[in-house]
Enzyme design. Structure first.
Site, mmCIF file in Angstrom:
data_model
loop_
_atom_site.group_PDB
_atom_site.id
_atom_site.type_symbol
_atom_site.label_atom_id
_atom_site.label_comp_id
_atom_site.label_asym_id
_atom_site.label_seq_id
_atom_site.Cartn_x
_atom_site.Cartn_y
_atom_site.Cartn_z
ATOM 1 N N TRP A 157 0.765 -1.219 0.071
ATOM 2 C CA TRP A 157 -0.073 0.118 0.058
ATOM 3 C C TRP A 157 0.882 1.285 -0.152
ATOM 4 O O TRP A 157 0.664 2.272 0.733
ATOM 5 C CB TRP A 157 -1.058 -0.042 1.150
ATOM 6 N N GLN A 280 -37.230 22.034 1.917
ATOM 7 C CA GLN A 280 -36.557 21.899 3.329
ATOM 8 C C GLN A 280 -35.667 20.680 3.479
ATOM 9 O O GLN A 280 -34.567 20.906 4.216
ATOM 10 C CB GLN A 280 -37.513 21.958 4.525
ATOM 11 N N GLU A 364 -2.915 5.986 6.746
ATOM 12 C CA GLU A 364 -2.076 6.766 7.829
ATOM 13 C C GLU A 364 -2.933 6.328 9.289
ATOM 14 O O GLU A 364 -3.085 7.408 10.095
ATOM 15 C CB GLU A 364 -2.186 8.090 7.386
HETATM 16 N N1 COS Z 1 3.622 9.450 18.521
HETATM 17 C C1 COS Z 1 4.774 9.246 19.246
HETATM 18 N N2 COS Z 1 5.102 7.878 19.922
HETATM 19 C C2 COS Z 1 4.132 7.092 19.669
HETATM 20 C C3 COS Z 1 3.051 7.122 18.971
HETATM 21 C C4 COS Z 1 2.677 8.603 18.420
HETATM 22 N N3 COS Z 1 1.439 8.513 17.642
HETATM 23 N N4 COS Z 1 2.472 6.061 18.845
HETATM 24 C C5 COS Z 1 3.043 5.270 19.624
HETATM 25 N N5 COS Z 1 4.171 5.615 20.165
HETATM 26 C C6 COS Z 1 5.209 5.114 21.023
HETATM 27 C C7 COS Z 1 4.739 4.664 22.422
HETATM 28 O O1 COS Z 1 4.728 5.854 23.135
HETATM 29 C C8 COS Z 1 5.338 3.672 22.626
HETATM 30 O O2 COS Z 1 6.613 3.975 23.402
HETATM 31 P P1 COS Z 1 7.444 3.278 24.273
HETATM 32 O O3 COS Z 1 8.133 2.167 23.652
HETATM 33 O O4 COS Z 1 8.365 4.375 25.226
HETATM 34 O O5 COS Z 1 6.445 2.705 25.386
HETATM 35 C C9 COS Z 1 5.924 2.872 21.285
HETATM 36 O O6 COS Z 1 5.623 3.854 20.318
HETATM 37 C C10 COS Z 1 5.013 1.727 21.141
HETATM 38 O O7 COS Z 1 3.555 2.300 21.067
HETATM 39 P P2 COS Z 1 2.249 1.288 21.560
HETATM 40 O O8 COS Z 1 2.870 0.659 23.003
HETATM 41 O O9 COS Z 1 1.351 2.285 21.911
HETATM 42 O O10 COS Z 1 2.332 0.199 20.498
HETATM 43 P P3 COS Z 1 0.999 -0.569 19.997
HETATM 44 O O11 COS Z 1 1.513 -1.657 19.172
HETATM 45 O O12 COS Z 1 0.265 -0.946 21.220
HETATM 46 O O13 COS Z 1 0.095 0.396 19.302
HETATM 47 C C11 COS Z 1 -0.553 1.931 17.353
HETATM 48 C C12 COS Z 1 0.662 1.315 18.401
HETATM 49 C C13 COS Z 1 -1.640 0.628 17.076
HETATM 50 C C14 COS Z 1 -1.085 3.258 17.845
HETATM 51 C C15 COS Z 1 0.154 2.018 16.052
HETATM 52 O O14 COS Z 1 0.862 0.763 15.568
HETATM 53 C C16 COS Z 1 -0.515 2.762 14.918
HETATM 54 O O15 COS Z 1 -0.611 3.872 14.920
HETATM 55 N N6 COS Z 1 -0.921 1.819 14.047
HETATM 56 C C17 COS Z 1 -1.286 2.419 12.925
HETATM 57 C C18 COS Z 1 -0.148 2.423 11.634
HETATM 58 C C19 COS Z 1 -0.790 3.274 10.491
HETATM 59 O O16 COS Z 1 -1.155 4.384 10.729
HETATM 60 N N7 COS Z 1 -0.363 2.569 9.387
HETATM 61 C C20 COS Z 1 -0.586 3.323 8.413
HETATM 62 C C21 COS Z 1 0.864 3.713 7.469
HETATM 63 S S1 COS Z 1 0.704 4.853 6.071
HETATM 64 S S2 COS Z 1 -0.679 4.007 5.061
#
Ligand code: COS
Length: 382
Positions: A157, A280, A364
């Site tokens: 993607w 309306q 995203e």
């Molecule tokens: N900004 C800064 N730091 C972030 C963050 C953000 N938006 N999201 C997560 N982090 C950090 C967390 O603070 C955590 O830090 P520590 O290692 O110090 O604890 C670390 O990254 C891991 O994050 P987390 O524990 O929340 O991980 P998870 O796997 O539980 O969840 C999500 C992460 C689901 C929020 C993340 O994988 C996500 O955003 N997924 C979607 C990805 C996406 O948008 N893909 C599209 C790509 S472009 S088409």
């Protein structure tokens, strides 16, 4: 205190973007969608005008603008041609931002400058066949071999995947470290073993190319490593905090474009002897559409303002993206409804806008992921 009074520069950027969008992007937008034609010429003009490195410092060839100006411009572009606006958004808020904030001076000279000057196009490669929402599960590997890094895996993607010159790729260096083992690399097109595959045949955003990319024994050096080993996941997420503001602005633009088309049509089209805008039930739709767009735009501007002022904006960025993408889908659907049968055919732009809007709820970070991010931030900060 947040002030939504725009500066002269912000208003000039909005005006310049609107003029370019109307004069250069609107004319062929329907054909580019039908034929899935990449807007190469338009992008090179946008590059010359400085819209492909909007927030990059002039020191590195950019326009040195703020995130508020950026959202205003993206909205104007998306209003007429959402597919081109996604190329602009990925370029500015993901690729340029990551290189400017985490790249070293050599990387900035070699990769950022041509991107910021609009000569090159950039792509952001995080998603994989099995790592979309769960972005931590990177199975693309980066293995140290003497002075080299050897990358293997598959990315999915990827916006601008077949047309980009510069790619930011995330890969796992040590699975035991989980997300703390991920590293970010910058890769030039034509690097041996780095192979963009065929374009996806998409429902919307058809003029922007999306593809998977195979990596087979791609040999890189530390010159390609962005930041430190283990910093990659954080770089990816912080990039998305800005990227999501870009998608939210794009969503507002799509909704605004569809709304304006529907309002115009409702004044021209008559039923029962009167313009349909005098019925309306149509008025209720127009009122709801306008209110939702204005609310979404406020969230976008708030997130951008916080980012410009170096304040926390993870929750606000996700709120803007979640709300704006939701209403972009509602508004475009209503715009088609107001157009009746004409809304269902390609000759009228709302048909494309309804299809384009869908992916704003997916890329995203899906709407489901945005809700997780928002809730976690609320819990963490309460
Ligand atoms: N900004 C800064 N730091 C972030 C963050 C953000 N938006 N999201 C997560 N982090 C950090 C967390 O603070 C955590 O830090 P520590 O290692 O110090 O604890 C670390 O990254 C891991 O994050 P987390 O524990 O929340 O991980 P998870 O796997 O539980 O969840 C999500 C992460 C689901 C929020 C993340 O994988 C996500 O955003 N997924 C979607 C990805 C996406 O948008 N893909 C599209 C790509 S472009 S088409």
């Amino acid at each position: 205190m947040i002030s939504f009074e725009f500066s002269d520069i912000q208003l000039q950027i909005k005006e310049a973007a609107a003029k370019f969008a109307q004069e250069e992007m609107a004319p062929g937008a329907i054909e580019r969608d039908i034929n899935a034609t990449y807007p190469r010429e338009i992008l090179s003009q946008l590059g010359e005008l400085g819209f492909l490195g909007m927030m990059v410092s002039p020191e590195w060839g950019g326009s040195g603008l703020d995130a508020v100006s950026y959202t205003l411009a993206i909205e104007e572009f998306a209003k007429v041609d959402a597919a081109t606006s996604i190329v602009i958004s990925v370029q500015n808020s993901l690729v340029c931002w990551i290189l400017e904030n985490y790249g070293n001076d050599e990387q900035k000279e070699k990769f950022l400058r041509p991107l910021a000057e609009g000569k090159d196009i950039g792509a952001y490669c995080l998603s994989e066949p099995e790592a979309g929402s769960d972005a931590r599960q990177q199975s693309t590997t980066a293995v140290k071999d003497g002075d080299y890094w050897v990358l293997n895996g598959m990315k999915n993607w990827i916006s601008s995947g077949t047309n980009a010159d510069t790619y930011i790729v995330f890969a796992q260096t040590n699975p035991e470290l989980k997300h703390k083992g991920i590293a970010a690399f910058v890769i030039s097109k034509n690097t041996p073993g780095f192979e963009p595959a065929k374009k996806e045949d998409k429902m919307g955003m058809r003029a922007s190319d999306t593809c998977s990319i195979g990596l087979t024994n791609v040999k890189l050096t530390n010159e390609n490593l962005i930041g430190k080993v283990g910093e990659g996941f954080y770089i990816a997420m912080r990039g998305l905090n800005g990227g999501r503001i870009g998608i939210a602005s794009q969503s507002v633009g799509i909704a605004q474009g569809a709304f304006e088309a529907a309002l115009k049509y409702s004044k021209e089209r008559k039923t029962m002897g009167i313009p349909i805008c005098e019925h309306q039930l149509i008025q209720a739709k127009l009122a709801q559409m306008s209110m939702k767009i204005n609310a979404a735009r406020s969230l976008v501007l708030k997130a951008a303002w916080l980012r410009d002022n170096k304040m926390d904006h993870i929750r606000e960025s996700s709120e803007a993206k979640l709300f704006a993408s939701t209403i972009a889908n509602e508004v475009t659907r209503e715009a088609v409804q107001i157009h009746g049968g004409y809304g269902y055919v390609r000759e009228y732009i709302v048909e494309r806008m309804m299809r384009d809007a869908k992916v704003t709820e997916i890329y995203e970070g899906t709407s489901e992921i945005q809700q997780i991010v928002i809730a976690r931030e609320l819990i963490k900060n309460s």
